[in-house]
Design a protein around this motif. Structure first.
Motif, mmCIF file in Angstrom:
data_model
loop_
_atom_site.group_PDB
_atom_site.id
_atom_site.type_symbol
_atom_site.label_atom_id
_atom_site.label_comp_id
_atom_site.label_asym_id
_atom_site.label_seq_id
_atom_site.Cartn_x
_atom_site.Cartn_y
_atom_site.Cartn_z
ATOM 1 N N ILE A 1 64.114 21.899 46.188
ATOM 2 C CA ILE A 1 63.087 21.205 45.438
ATOM 3 C C ILE A 1 62.463 22.134 44.415
ATOM 4 C CG2 ILE A 1 60.830 20.112 45.639
ATOM 5 C CD1 ILE A 1 61.672 19.091 48.373
ATOM 6 N N THR A 2 62.236 23.394 44.803
ATOM 7 C CA THR A 2 61.570 24.338 43.925
ATOM 8 C C THR A 2 62.310 24.516 42.607
ATOM 9 O OG1 THR A 2 60.729 25.532 45.838
ATOM 10 C CG2 THR A 2 60.719 26.700 43.742
ATOM 11 N N VAL A 3 63.616 24.648 42.658
ATOM 12 C CA VAL A 3 64.360 24.897 41.435
ATOM 13 C C VAL A 3 64.725 23.606 40.722
ATOM 14 C CG1 VAL A 3 65.322 27.030 42.348
ATOM 15 C CG2 VAL A 3 66.578 24.911 42.675
ATOM 16 N N GLY A 4 64.346 22.450 41.314
ATOM 17 C CA GLY A 4 64.566 21.179 40.646
ATOM 18 C C GLY A 4 66.022 20.789 40.537
ATOM 19 N N ALA A 5 66.822 21.143 41.548
ATOM 20 C CA ALA A 5 68.257 20.871 41.485
ATOM 21 C C ALA A 5 68.552 19.440 41.914
ATOM 22 C CB ALA A 5 69.013 21.865 42.353
ATOM 23 N N PHE A 6 68.082 18.495 41.140
ATOM 24 C CA PHE A 6 68.288 17.090 41.449
ATOM 25 C C PHE A 6 68.886 16.403 40.225
ATOM 26 C CE2 PHE A 6 65.304 18.239 44.674
ATOM 27 C CZ PHE A 6 65.607 17.414 45.756
ATOM 28 N N ALA A 7 69.626 15.351 40.464
ATOM 29 C CA ALA A 7 70.264 14.630 39.366
ATOM 30 C C ALA A 7 69.209 13.967 38.493
ATOM 31 C CB ALA A 7 71.216 13.584 39.935
ATOM 32 N N GLN A 8 69.429 14.035 37.198
ATOM 33 C CA GLN A 8 68.531 13.412 36.247
ATOM 34 C C GLN A 8 69.097 12.072 35.806
ATOM 35 O OE1 GLN A 8 68.445 16.566 33.371
ATOM 36 N NE2 GLN A 8 66.527 17.399 34.141
ATOM 37 N N ASP A 9 68.205 11.202 35.409
ATOM 38 C CA ASP A 9 68.608 9.882 34.937
ATOM 39 C C ASP A 9 67.643 9.478 33.832
ATOM 40 O OD1 ASP A 9 69.979 7.552 34.678
ATOM 41 O OD2 ASP A 9 69.417 6.715 36.622
ATOM 42 N N TYR A 10 67.985 8.425 33.132
ATOM 43 C CA TYR A 10 67.130 7.923 32.062
ATOM 44 C C TYR A 10 66.750 6.480 32.359
ATOM 45 C CZ TYR A 10 68.433 12.071 29.415
ATOM 46 O OH TYR A 10 68.616 13.365 29.013
ATOM 47 N N GLN A 11 65.537 6.123 32.013
ATOM 48 C CA GLN A 11 65.093 4.747 32.215
ATOM 49 C C GLN A 11 64.520 4.195 30.924
ATOM 50 O OE1 GLN A 11 63.062 4.037 35.858
ATOM 51 N NE2 GLN A 11 62.384 1.974 35.326
ATOM 52 N N VAL B 1 59.978 23.681 34.555
ATOM 53 C CA VAL B 1 58.682 23.533 35.205
ATOM 54 C C VAL B 1 58.850 22.940 36.604
ATOM 55 C CG1 VAL B 1 58.265 21.245 34.193
ATOM 56 C CG2 VAL B 1 56.330 22.633 34.956
ATOM 57 N N SER B 2 58.101 23.466 37.574
ATOM 58 C CA SER B 2 58.210 23.033 38.972
ATOM 59 C C SER B 2 56.982 22.240 39.389
ATOM 60 C CB SER B 2 58.366 24.243 39.897
ATOM 61 O OG SER B 2 58.263 23.856 41.254
ATOM 62 N N HIS B 3 57.236 21.167 40.115
ATOM 63 C CA HIS B 3 56.115 20.365 40.610
ATOM 64 C C HIS B 3 55.301 21.112 41.667
ATOM 65 C CE1 HIS B 3 58.995 19.772 43.827
ATOM 66 N NE2 HIS B 3 58.088 19.158 44.560
ATOM 67 N N LEU B 4 55.874 22.136 42.275
ATOM 68 C CA LEU B 4 55.164 22.878 43.305
ATOM 69 C C LEU B 4 53.965 23.633 42.739
ATOM 70 C CD1 LEU B 4 58.204 24.195 45.329
ATOM 71 C CD2 LEU B 4 56.729 22.257 45.855
ATOM 72 N N ASP B 5 54.009 23.917 41.455
ATOM 73 C CA ASP B 5 52.874 24.589 40.818
ATOM 74 C C ASP B 5 51.715 23.625 40.564
ATOM 75 O OD1 ASP B 5 54.172 27.062 40.737
ATOM 76 O OD2 ASP B 5 55.198 26.543 38.865
ATOM 77 N N TYR B 6 51.932 22.333 40.797
ATOM 78 C CA TYR B 6 50.917 21.325 40.515
ATOM 79 C C TYR B 6 50.608 20.474 41.755
ATOM 80 C CZ TYR B 6 52.009 22.498 35.680
ATOM 81 O OH TYR B 6 52.206 23.173 34.498
ATOM 82 N N GLU B 7 51.075 20.927 42.914
ATOM 83 C CA GLU B 7 51.016 20.082 44.105
ATOM 84 C C GLU B 7 49.594 19.756 44.554
ATOM 85 O OE1 GLU B 7 51.738 23.791 47.220
ATOM 86 O OE2 GLU B 7 53.383 22.495 46.622
ATOM 87 N N ASN B 8 48.611 20.567 44.140
ATOM 88 C CA ASN B 8 47.228 20.298 44.534
ATOM 89 C C ASN B 8 46.431 19.623 43.433
ATOM 90 O OD1 ASN B 8 47.502 21.546 47.123
ATOM 91 N ND2 ASN B 8 47.345 23.556 46.140
ATOM 92 N N SER B 9 47.108 19.132 42.399
ATOM 93 C CA SER B 9 46.405 18.593 41.227
ATOM 94 C C SER B 9 46.668 17.114 40.987
ATOM 95 C CB SER B 9 46.808 19.398 39.982
ATOM 96 O OG SER B 9 46.494 20.767 40.139
#
Length: 426
Positions: free
Chosen positions: A13-23, A263-271
Motif C-alpha cells: 500500500i505504501t508504494v502504491g503498487a495498485f492497478a490504475q484505471d480511468y473513470q 504521493v502516498s496516502h499514508l502521509d495523510y491518514e490522519n487528515s
C-alpha cells in the motif's frame, strides 16, 4: 494471517503498487445534470438538475439537517434559475410576507458537512438543541419548528414553507402560496436510518423522488454554490460552480503541490475530513478559452466501506459537454479506524524514546488487545497482550533501542479486528 504478509501488504500500500484505471463522468451539456458517482463500480447515475428541491437527512435518530438543491445549469455563460431559500422575516405562517424585505436574507447550504443544510444555517452553533428551523425539546423528544421561510422555485414561483416538527423519525412540513392558498401538509418518515441516507423531495411532484443509485454513491459531480473568485480573480463572492462533492459517509483529503505518481496516502491518514468540498471546484482554471487542470494535486477518498482511492483529475471539457475524467487507484480497505467501539491513537510521531498507545474503549465487557510492532523487514520487535481494558488506557512502549526508520504498529482486539499505523523512529 502471517506477520510477514501483514507487513508486505502494508508496504504494498505504501508504494502504491495498485492497478490504475480511468473513470469518465459527466453532468451534461450546459451542466444540466447531477451525477451520482460510484467509484468502485465505475458507474454514475444522472438526474436532471430540477429532479428535486429539498433533501432531508436520515442518518440517525438525532439528525435534522435539511438541504436545498443548488444545482443549476447554464446557457451562453449565464446561470439558469435554481431553488432559492430566504428568511420570511415573519413570526406566523399566516402573516403577510413582503418580498422586497427578504432579498438580503438568503440561506445557502454549507459545504462543512452533510449534517446541516440551508434550513439549518440560522442556528445558534453553541446551542446543540438549535437546528435553525426549530429547537429540540428533550422532555418531549421532538424538534418543534419555529421559523418561516420563503422558497423561490425554478419556475419563478414563491412558496412559504415551515418545517413544523420532527417527532421520532417523522418530519412534518407545510407550504403554500404567499397568500396562503393551496396549502399542502406533508410527512416524511426517515426510517430506516442510514449513515449515507438523504430523502429527496420535489415541489413539482409534491412527493419523494428516488435519485440515488441502487448501489450507493461516493461523489456528486455537478453544480453547487460556493464562495469563489470571479473569472478575473478579483471579486470573491458566492458563485454557482462546477465541481465534485463527497457524498454522505465519504471522507477525503487533498494532497496539493505533490508528485501525483509517488504521493502516498499514508502521509495523510490522519487528515481525512467529512467536509463535502475537499475536492471542490478549484482543480481547474479557465485560461483564455480552454480549461487547465492542476497537475500537482491528488485526492485520497475513503468510502463508506473503508476503501481508500487515490483520485487524480485528468480532464474537464467545460459547459460544452460537462465531461470530466479522473484517474483512480484502488489502495484497498483501510485497516485504520476499524476497531468497533474503540478509538486508538499512536503518539508522538515521529517518536524518540517512548511511544504512547491510547485506547479509548466505549464498549463494556471483555476487551482484550494485542499490540504488535514490526520493522519493515517483517520482523516482530514488540508484542504485548492487554486484557480486560475498559475506558481510557495508555500503554507505553520503550523505543529507545530501536533503529531509526519506519515501523508498523498493529493493534488487534478479540473480535479479530485490527488498526494499523505507521510510525517513524528518529
Amino acid at each position: 494471517m502471517s506477520r510477514s504478509w501483514i507487513v508486505a501488504a502494508f508496504v504494498f500500500i505504501t508504494v502504491g503498487a495498485f492497478a490504475q484505471d480511468y473513470q469518465f463522468i459527466t453532468c451534461g451539456p450546459g451542466y444540466n445534470k447531477q451525477s451520482y458517482v460510484n467509484i468502485k463500480e465505475g458507474t454514475e447515475k444522472l438526474v436532471n438538475n430540477d429532479a428535486w428541491d429539498l433533501a432531508f437527512t436520515a442518518f440517525s435518530f438525532q439528525d435534522a439537517g435539511i438541504f436545498i438543491n443548488e444545482s443549476s445549469g447554464s446557457t451562453q455563460g449565464q446561470n439558469l434559475p435554481l431553488t432559492e431559500l430566504y428568511d420570511a422575516r415573519v413570526t406566523n405562517f399566516t402573516d403577510n410576507i413582503i418580498l422586497d424585505s427578504i432579498t438580503n436574507s438568503r440561506f445557502l447550504n454549507s459545504e462543512k458537512s452533510w449534517t446541516y443544510g440551508a434550513f439549518n444555517e440560522s442556528r445558534v452553533i453553541s446551542d446543540p438543541y438549535d437546528f435553525g428551523w426549530g429547537k429540540y425539546v428533550p422532555s418531549a423528544q421532538r424538534v418543534n419548528g419555529n421559523k418561516i421561510y420563503v422558497l423561490k422555485l425554478r419556475n419563478g414561483q414563491y412558496k412559504k414553507i415551515m418545517i413544523e416538527s420532527l417527532i421520532g423519525t417523522t418530519y412534518t412540513f407545510k407550504y403554500a402560496n404567499l397568500d396562503g392558498s393551496n396549502e399542502v401538509v406533508k410527512t416524511i418518515n426517515k426510517m430506516p436510518v442510514s449513515p449515507t441516507k438523504l430523502i429527496y423531495f420535489s415541489m413539482t411532484t409534491n412527493d419523494i423522488v428516488d435519485v440515488t443509485p441502487s448501489r450507493g454513491y461516493d461523489l456528486i459531480y455537478g453544480r453547487y454554490i460556493s464562495l469563489a473568485k470571479d473569472p478575473n480573480g478579483t471579486i470573491e463572492q458566492q458563485y454557482n460552480v462546477t465541481g465534485i462533492l463527497t457524498g454522505p459517509g465519504t471522507k477525503a483529503v487533498a494532497a496539493k503541490g505533490v508528485n501525483t505518481m509517488t504521493v502516498s496516502h499514508l502521509d495523510y491518514e490522519n487528515s481525512y475530513s467529512a467536509q463535502t468540498d475537499i475536492i471542490g471546484y478549484d482543480w481547474k482554471a479557465l485560461v483564455g478559452t480552454s480549461w487547465s487542470i492542476a497537475n500537482d494535486r491528488a485526492y485520497f477518498v475513503k468510502t463508506v466501506e473503508n476503501r481508500v482511492w487515490k483520485i487524480v483529475i485528468k480532464d474537464f471539457e467545460g459547459s460544452a459537454t460537462g465531461n470530466a475524467v479522473f484517474e483512480k487507484t484502488d489502495l484497498g480497505i483501510s485497516s485504520l479506524d476499524v476497531l468497533e467501539g474503540t478509538e486508538t491513537n499512536v503518539s508522538p510521531n515521529p517518536v524518540s524514546d517512548v511511544m504512547h498507545i491510547a485506547l479509548d474503549t466505549k464498549s463494556l465487557g471483555n476487551n482484550d488487545f494485542n499490540i504488535e510492532v514490526f520493522d519493515m523487514s517483517g520482523k516482530l520487535i514488540y508484542n504485548s497482550i492487554n486484557q480486560n481494558l475498559n475506558g481510557f488506557n495508555i500503554i507505553e512502549v520503550d523505543t529507545d533501542q530501536w533503529k531509526s526508520g519506519m515501523y508498523i504498529v498493529k493493534i488487534s482486539n478479540n473480535l479479530h479486528q485490527s488498526a494499523i499505523s505507521k510510525v517513524t523512529k528518529l
